[in-house]
Design a protein around this motif. Sequence first.
Motif: not given
Length: 160
Positions: A141-145
Motif C-alpha cells: 500500500a505504501i509503495l503503490t499509493s
Amino acid sequence: MTDLPEVTFSDLLQRPVETVEKLKSTRRQALRLRRRGSEDDLVLTTVERMSENHQIVVLTVRVLRAVMGNPETRSQLLNELLPQVFPWITFLPPGGRGEFAQELVDMMDASADLRVSAPVLTLIAQWRNTAEIYADPELLAILTSPERGDFGPVPRPNAE
C-alpha cells in the motif's frame, strides 16, 4: 560445492602430478583447492569438463526457451513448475509471473552466451524482493499509493 574432494593449494604447487591424478580419479571431476589464510577456496577442473558444463547450461536454456514459446507448456511452466523452484512466485500478480519467467529465460540465455552467472542471480533476487513487497499488504500500500508531492532532499546515508 562443499562435497568436492579437497587438496591444499600447497599440494597443487608441490605435487602437481599427484594432484592432477587425483582430479582425474574423482567422479566429480573437480577438486576444491583450500587456500590457507583465505576464505576464497578455488575449484580445479579441466577445460573439457568446464566446456561440458557450459554446454549443459546452453541446452537447458534452449529447452526453457522452447517451453516458453509454446502457450500450452508455458502455462504449465508458470502454474506448476516455477512455484516448485521459486515458492515466492505465488505472491507475484499473475502478469508478473509471466514477466519473471520470460526475463529469467532471456537473462539465462544472455548470461550463458557471456559465460557469467551474476546477472541471473541478480534478476532472481530482484524478483524475489518484488514478491516480498506483494506479500506485505502494508508495504504494498505504501509503495503503490499515489505520490504526494516533493518530500524534500534525501540525506546522505550515515549523515546526521
